[in-house]
Design an enzyme around this catalytic site. Structure first.
Site, mmCIF file in Angstrom:
data_model
loop_
_atom_site.group_PDB
_atom_site.id
_atom_site.type_symbol
_atom_site.label_atom_id
_atom_site.label_comp_id
_atom_site.label_asym_id
_atom_site.label_seq_id
_atom_site.Cartn_x
_atom_site.Cartn_y
_atom_site.Cartn_z
ATOM 1 N N GLU A 1 -7.961 -5.812 9.455
ATOM 2 C CA GLU A 1 -6.422 -6.128 10.236
ATOM 3 C C GLU A 1 -6.724 -6.325 11.532
ATOM 4 O OE1 GLU A 1 -4.143 -2.249 9.208
ATOM 5 O OE2 GLU A 1 -2.940 -3.243 9.451
ATOM 6 N N SER B 1 6.283 -4.897 4.751
ATOM 7 C CA SER B 1 7.116 -5.767 5.287
ATOM 8 C C SER B 1 7.253 -7.076 5.037
ATOM 9 C CB SER B 1 6.081 -5.782 6.653
ATOM 10 O OG SER B 1 5.625 -4.463 7.398
ATOM 11 N N GLU C 1 -2.033 9.711 15.286
ATOM 12 C CA GLU C 1 -3.434 11.030 15.201
ATOM 13 C C GLU C 1 -4.287 10.747 13.741
ATOM 14 O OE1 GLU C 1 0.119 10.480 14.458
ATOM 15 O OE2 GLU C 1 0.463 11.988 16.256
ATOM 16 N N TYR D 1 0.888 -1.519 -0.715
ATOM 17 C CA TYR D 1 0.498 0.374 -0.120
ATOM 18 C C TYR D 1 0.854 1.374 0.264
ATOM 19 C CZ TYR D 1 -3.938 -2.228 1.669
ATOM 20 O OH TYR D 1 -5.712 -2.946 1.746
HETATM 21 C C1 LIG Z 1 6.994 -1.262 11.602
HETATM 22 C C2 LIG Z 1 5.806 -0.520 10.116
HETATM 23 C C3 LIG Z 1 5.818 -1.264 9.215
HETATM 24 C C4 LIG Z 1 4.493 -1.283 8.235
HETATM 25 N N1 LIG Z 1 4.536 -2.715 7.083
HETATM 26 C C5 LIG Z 1 3.577 -1.935 5.787
HETATM 27 C C6 LIG Z 1 4.345 -2.739 4.736
HETATM 28 O O1 LIG Z 1 3.830 -4.201 5.452
HETATM 29 N N2 LIG Z 1 2.778 -2.280 3.880
HETATM 30 C C7 LIG Z 1 2.659 -1.285 3.951
HETATM 31 O O2 LIG Z 1 1.987 -0.758 2.878
HETATM 32 N N3 LIG Z 1 2.643 -0.130 4.798
HETATM 33 C C8 LIG Z 1 3.636 -0.360 5.783
HETATM 34 N N4 LIG Z 1 4.238 0.458 6.679
HETATM 35 C C9 LIG Z 1 3.807 1.801 6.158
HETATM 36 C C10 LIG Z 1 2.025 2.547 7.584
HETATM 37 O O3 LIG Z 1 1.361 2.170 6.754
HETATM 38 C C11 LIG Z 1 2.796 3.467 7.779
HETATM 39 O O4 LIG Z 1 3.827 3.888 7.675
HETATM 40 C C12 LIG Z 1 1.649 5.114 7.531
HETATM 41 O O5 LIG Z 1 0.338 4.461 6.898
HETATM 42 C C13 LIG Z 1 1.927 5.931 7.934
HETATM 43 O O6 LIG Z 1 2.672 7.048 7.108
HETATM 44 P P1 LIG Z 1 3.830 7.336 6.793
HETATM 45 O O7 LIG Z 1 4.719 6.793 7.486
HETATM 46 O O8 LIG Z 1 3.806 8.131 5.170
HETATM 47 O O9 LIG Z 1 3.531 9.014 6.914
HETATM 48 P P2 LIG Z 1 3.008 9.718 7.650
HETATM 49 O O10 LIG Z 1 2.062 9.567 6.595
HETATM 50 O O11 LIG Z 1 3.805 11.249 6.187
HETATM 51 O O12 LIG Z 1 3.326 10.856 8.212
HETATM 52 C C14 LIG Z 1 3.629 11.498 8.469
HETATM 53 C C15 LIG Z 1 3.233 12.204 10.666
HETATM 54 O O13 LIG Z 1 1.952 13.345 10.439
HETATM 55 C C16 LIG Z 1 1.308 12.445 11.021
HETATM 56 N N5 LIG Z 1 -0.027 12.639 9.617
HETATM 57 C C17 LIG Z 1 -0.336 13.084 9.018
HETATM 58 N N6 LIG Z 1 -1.811 12.866 8.135
HETATM 59 C C18 LIG Z 1 -1.938 13.638 9.195
HETATM 60 C C19 LIG Z 1 -3.541 14.384 9.091
HETATM 61 N N7 LIG Z 1 -3.908 14.520 8.149
HETATM 62 N N8 LIG Z 1 -3.595 15.150 10.355
HETATM 63 C C20 LIG Z 1 -2.840 14.854 11.905
HETATM 64 N N9 LIG Z 1 -1.989 14.415 11.595
HETATM 65 C C21 LIG Z 1 -1.392 13.812 10.792
HETATM 66 C C22 LIG Z 1 1.106 11.367 11.208
HETATM 67 O O14 LIG Z 1 0.435 10.464 12.381
HETATM 68 C C23 LIG Z 1 2.597 10.713 11.087
HETATM 69 O O15 LIG Z 1 2.450 11.372 12.682
HETATM 70 C C24 LIG Z 1 4.403 -0.465 8.157
HETATM 71 C C25 LIG Z 1 4.872 0.667 8.927
HETATM 72 C C26 LIG Z 1 5.338 0.489 10.051
HETATM 73 C C27 LIG Z 1 6.287 1.540 10.943
#
Ligand SMILES: Cc1cc2nc3c(=O)[nH]c(=O)nc-3n(C[C@H](O)[C@H](O)[C@H](O)COP(=O)(O)OP(=O)(O)OC[C@H]3O[C@@H](n4cnc5c(N)ncnc54)[C@H](O)[C@@H]3O)c2cc1C
Length: 393
Positions: A249, A166, A372, A133
């Protein structure tokens, strides 16, 4: 709501416990307690073999309906299975994504041919799945997916980059959310493609985490291919199918996760007794608080599951509650370890289990929907507060 266990359930509990106890010996003794959070990359080949061992006893996909190849267990016995699994210290499941995310989505949206092709190898523990995703600019804002796919003859051809995938290195297949309508925006024009991972168009690069492990990966799709029929739902239905996967999930396996948390808390208490920290009144209070939080999680999960109302307010608080609690448990583990918490087991970066736990729990409040984003969901859907502004289409 009645969440008491019957005599039949208790007999089932004994059967599960006895099977696991016997199975986790000999060649599988080494996988006991391995592969949990922060330890996902441990003993991968042994855990692959363990998936097949579980399947040989009929212990994979226990909640799937029988017509899909599952065991068709009632809810109470699914809960028992997951509790006993964690209690026995059985290893982190390598095919968690196949069994709990992709499989149920395929059962709900797949054609009969897709179900015949994809479900049996998951039940047999033979094909591992991962979830494609997130992208560099599409995490919380998943509708911003930029990975594209186009039809070329009998194949979809995929170009783009996913991140944080992952288990990508160990997976045979990935469910990938792609933009198949080049002119579309946001959640329109997306499709849910099933893509084989072991092919020349897929490049996988590990991302090393604080724990020293690399359980997630950058995945580059450069002209990667999958057959035209490997799409769940119709072209353009990707958002609907992707959201359905996310709803799975919060399934029954969360009860197993809590049993694993209980094992971690017990280890913390054992160390506190050994090193005398248990005499410290503030530590005692924090241990008691952690125990109370665990009980709240259990009852809340049972309430949500037995009401089958995952989008109820009770269901919505689940992720933020356990993620915040688990992060605090990691911090408590460090306090209880005292000076030992600062020292690695061996050069250059061999960490103790509780050190890995502490470091991995930093990510609990990010994956599966950050805190958040969970607060936004609770505000808008549970409390009916005004929607936050969305990016313009
Ligand atoms: C251990 C781990 C395993 C994972 N495994 C997978 C996987 O297998 N497949 C997959 O597809 N993804 C995976 N992910 C990704 C995970 O789904 C994303 O990290 C998550 O959705 C957050 O997206 P981002 O990292 O791009 O952060 P961003 O979306 O860029 O967010 C950065 C910060 O801004 C805040 N923020 C963003 N939008 C808003 C809003 N509208 N209001 C308030 N605050 C906001 C967030 O809370 C965060 O603190 C994994 C992540 C981790 C840490």
């Amino acid at each position: 709501m009645d969440i008491r266990f019957s005599a039949e359930d208790e007999a089932f509990r004994r059967e599960v416990a006895a099977w696991l106890d016997a199975a986790l010996t000999g060649e599988f003794a080494a996988v006991r307690g391995r592969g949990g959070p922060g330890d996902d990359g441990a003993l991968v080949e042994e855990r692959r073999a363990w998936e097949k061992k579980l399947a040989s006893g009929g212990w994979t996909c226990v909640g799937w309906p029988k017509h899909a190849g599952g065991r068709g267990l009632p809810l109470s016995q699914q809960v028992i299975f997951h509790e006993e699994y964690a209690r026995a210290g059985a290893p982190g499941r390598l095919n968690h994504m196949g069994e709990t995310l992709f499989g149920p989505t395929c059962i709900a949206f797949g054609t009969p041919e897709q179900k015949r092709r994809f479900l049996p190898p998951i039940v047999a523990g033979e094909e591992i799945w991962c979830q494609g995703y997130s992208e560099p600019n599409a995490g919380s804002d998943l509708a911003n997916v930029q990975t594209r796919a186009r039809l070329e003859g009998s194949d979809w051809v995929i170009d783009g980059q996913k991140v944080w995938t992952s288990w990508a290195q160990w997976a045979d297949w990935c469910f990938v959310v792609c933009r198949t309508d080049a002119d579309s925006k946001r959640s329109q024009g997306l499709s849910y493609l099933l893509v084989p991972m072991k092919q020349p168009g897929v490049t996988i690069r590990p991302i090393q985490q604080l724990t020293g492990d690399a359980e997630f990966f950058e995945v580059f799709y450069d002209g990667a291919r999958t057959a035209r029929e490997n799409i769940l739902g119709a072209p353009g239905d990707g958002w609907k199918v992707a959201m359905a996967t996310l709803a799975f999930e919060r399934g029954v396996s969360t009860l197993g996760q809590q049993m694993q948390f209980r094992n971690e808390l017990e280890e913390i208490i054992r160390i506190a007794r050994e090193n005398g920290k248990v005499e410290d009144p503030t530590i005692r209070q924090r241990i008691a608080d952690a125990w109370i939080g665990l009980e709240i999680q259990r009852w809340n999960a049972l309430r949500t599951l037995s009401d089958r109302a995952e989008l109820s307010p009770a269901g919505m608080i689940h992720k933020i509650y356990w993620a915040t609690w688990h992060q605090q448990l990691g911090e408590l583990a460090m306090e209880v370890m005292g000076d030992e918490a600062e020292i690695a087991d061996a050069f250059p970066y061999q960490l103790k289990r509780l050190q890995r736990l502490f470091l991995f729990t930093r990510s609990d409040t990010i994956y599966g929907g950050s805190n958040e984003i969970q607060k936004n969901l609770i505000a808008e859907r549970a409390l009916g507060l005004p929607r936050e502004p969305r990016p313009s289409v």
